[in-house]
Write a protein that holds these residues in place. Structure first.
Motif, PDB file in Angstrom:
ATOM      1  N   GLY A   1      15.736   9.382   1.789  1.00 43.65           N
ATOM      2  CA  GLY A   1      14.979  10.019   2.657  1.00 43.65           C
ATOM      3  C   GLY A   1      14.535  11.328   2.550  1.00 43.65           C
ATOM      4  N   ARG A   2      14.384  11.849   1.338  1.00 39.51           N
ATOM      5  CA  ARG A   2      14.325  13.346   0.853  1.00 39.51           C
ATOM      6  C   ARG A   2      12.922  13.604   0.368  1.00 39.51           C
ATOM      7  NH1 ARG A   2      19.773  13.517  -1.150  1.00 39.51           N
ATOM      8  NH2 ARG A   2      18.856  13.748  -3.184  1.00 39.51           N
ATOM      9  N   LEU A   3      12.272  14.241   0.746  1.00 36.10           N
ATOM     10  CA  LEU A   3      10.773  14.628   0.410  1.00 36.10           C
ATOM     11  C   LEU A   3      10.835  16.053  -0.237  1.00 36.10           C
ATOM     12  CD1 LEU A   3       9.006  13.068   3.465  1.00 36.10           C
ATOM     13  CD2 LEU A   3       9.385  12.043   1.269  1.00 36.10           C
TER      14      LEU A   3
ATOM     15  N   GLY B   1       6.656   1.252   1.650  1.00 37.69           N
ATOM     16  CA  GLY B   1       7.104   0.753   3.054  1.00 37.69           C
ATOM     17  C   GLY B   1       8.531   0.045   2.919  1.00 37.69           C
ATOM     18  N   LEU B   2       9.011  -0.017   1.668  1.00 41.38           N
ATOM     19  CA  LEU B   2      10.404  -1.103   1.378  1.00 41.38           C
ATOM     20  C   LEU B   2      11.570  -0.191   1.346  1.00 41.38           C
ATOM     21  CD1 LEU B   2       8.713  -3.511  -1.323  1.00 41.38           C
ATOM     22  CD2 LEU B   2       8.873  -3.785   1.184  1.00 41.38           C
TER      23      LEU B   2
ATOM     24  N   ARG C   1       1.013  -1.080  -0.005  1.00 40.17           N
ATOM     25  CA  ARG C   1      -0.024  -0.055   0.010  1.00 40.17           C
ATOM     26  C   ARG C   1       0.866   1.168   0.085  1.00 40.17           C
ATOM     27  NH1 ARG C   1      -2.778  -3.411  -0.787  1.00 40.17           N
ATOM     28  NH2 ARG C   1      -4.647  -4.265   0.135  1.00 40.17           N
ATOM     29  N   ILE C   2       0.376   2.306  -0.541  1.00 39.09           N
ATOM     30  CA  ILE C   2       1.035   3.645  -0.429  1.00 39.09           C
ATOM     31  C   ILE C   2       1.133   4.074   0.907  1.00 39.09           C
ATOM     32  CG2 ILE C   2       1.311   6.177  -1.264  1.00 39.09           C
ATOM     33  CD1 ILE C   2       0.598   5.070  -3.883  1.00 39.09           C
ATOM     34  N   VAL C   3       2.511   4.643   1.329  1.00 41.18           N
ATOM     35  CA  VAL C   3       2.865   5.000   2.765  1.00 41.18           C
ATOM     36  C   VAL C   3       2.522   6.548   2.589  1.00 41.18           C
ATOM     37  CG1 VAL C   3       4.601   5.182   4.362  1.00 41.18           C
ATOM     38  CG2 VAL C   3       3.938   2.990   3.440  1.00 41.18           C
ATOM     39  N   LEU C   4       1.784   7.162   3.729  1.00 40.87           N
ATOM     40  CA  LEU C   4       2.006   8.403   3.616  1.00 40.87           C
ATOM     41  C   LEU C   4       2.698   9.198   4.436  1.00 40.87           C
ATOM     42  CD1 LEU C   4      -2.274   8.939   3.322  1.00 40.87           C
ATOM     43  CD2 LEU C   4      -0.431   8.949   1.471  1.00 40.87           C
ATOM     44  N   TYR C   5       2.994  10.506   4.145  1.00 42.94           N
ATOM     45  CA  TYR C   5       3.690  11.385   5.035  1.00 42.94           C
ATOM     46  C   TYR C   5       2.844  11.560   6.441  1.00 42.94           C
ATOM     47  CZ  TYR C   5       5.693  15.812   6.949  1.00 42.94           C
ATOM     48  OH  TYR C   5       6.247  16.767   7.729  1.00 42.94           O
TER      49      TYR C   5
ATOM     50  N   PRO D   1       7.598   7.230   9.324  1.00 44.57           N
ATOM     51  CA  PRO D   1       9.026   7.355   9.508  1.00 44.57           C
ATOM     52  C   PRO D   1       9.888   6.589   8.303  1.00 44.57           C
ATOM     53  CG  PRO D   1       8.008   6.397  11.519  1.00 44.57           C
ATOM     54  CD  PRO D   1       7.028   6.702  10.609  1.00 44.57           C
ATOM     55  N   VAL D   2       9.198   5.659   7.760  1.00 43.46           N
ATOM     56  CA  VAL D   2       9.755   4.718   6.535  1.00 43.46           C
ATOM     57  C   VAL D   2      10.301   5.668   5.464  1.00 43.46           C
ATOM     58  CG1 VAL D   2       7.963   4.170   5.284  1.00 43.46           C
ATOM     59  CG2 VAL D   2       9.989   2.534   5.290  1.00 43.46           C
ATOM     60  N   LEU D   3       9.711   6.873   5.435  1.00 44.26           N
ATOM     61  CA  LEU D   3       9.912   7.865   4.334  1.00 44.26           C
ATOM     62  C   LEU D   3      11.197   8.774   4.568  1.00 44.26           C
ATOM     63  CD1 LEU D   3       6.180   9.345   3.562  1.00 44.26           C
ATOM     64  CD2 LEU D   3       7.326   7.742   2.111  1.00 44.26           C
ATOM     65  N   LYS D   4      11.779   8.801   5.660  1.00 45.34           N
ATOM     66  CA  LYS D   4      12.770   9.248   6.160  1.00 45.34           C
ATOM     67  C   LYS D   4      14.171   8.594   6.170  1.00 45.34           C
ATOM     68  CE  LYS D   4      13.018  13.092   7.118  1.00 45.34           C
ATOM     69  NZ  LYS D   4      12.871  13.996   5.805  1.00 45.34           N
TER      70      LYS D   4
END
Ligand code: ZN
Length: 184
Positions: free
Chosen positions: A145-147, A58-59, A10-14, A17-20
């Protein structure tokens, strides 16, 4: 490398922490990796995006999918990408499937030469001076980890304040006690 059943992605949303996280290089190639990238392309299309990076499902591994035109023949998968050239400069508005409702003006190098591997581990090189160059840099940023909300201009900060606040509140509601937004 631990890849789940692609159907469960599934798409992980801001601000998850996985996005960082700084993602790890892919070391195993083959059909399972291909199945995961196929599922990512499907999710990307479903939500009308032009790119999706592994941490966004999430990967924490270094790969992404993209398609700058929406034509099925333009689906493109990059594993362990590396830029050998970034030059020029161009500004454009960017969105992100992990940050619905958020749009940020980003200045980036206009031209990119990228070396990467396909899902079978075969190396290739691609050059772009266009939208693909921007997408590659946006997606490669995710792998470190950059957004797009990092280092926003004051104008963008004000314009996106409400959408970001909402995303944080929704995250906190889904993860009571974890409070990722407060600590990160
Ligand atoms: Zn993104």
């Amino acid at each position: 490398m631990d890849l789940p059943d692609p159907a469960r992605l599934r798409i992980v949303l801001y601000p998850d922490p996985v996005l960082k996280r700084k993602c790890a290089p892919v070391e195993e190639f083959g059909p399972h990796l291909k199945a995961v990238t196929d599922r990512m392309l499907e999710l990307m299309r479903k939500f009308r995006g032009v790119g999706l990076a592994a941490p966004q499902v999430g990967l924490p591994y270094r790969f992404f999918v993209c398609n700058p035109t929406g034509e099925p023949g333009d689906d493109f998968v990059c594993v362990n990408p590396r830029f050998t050239e970034l030059s020029g400069s161009a500004e454009a508005e960017e969105g992100c499937l992990s940050l619905p409702g958020v749009n940020v003006n980003r200045r980036r190098p206009a031209r990119a030469v990228m070396e990467a591997l396909d899902t079978a581990g075969q190396p290739f090189t691609r050059t772009s001076e266009d939208l693909p160059a921007r997408i590659w840099q946006h997606e490669a940023g995710h792998l470190d980890g950059r957004l797009i909300v990092d280092n926003m201009s004051t104008t963008d900060e004000i314009a996106n304040r409400r959408a970001l606040k909402q995303l944080k509140e929704q995250y906190d509601a889904r993860h009571p006690g974890r409070s990722g937004s407060a600590r990160r």
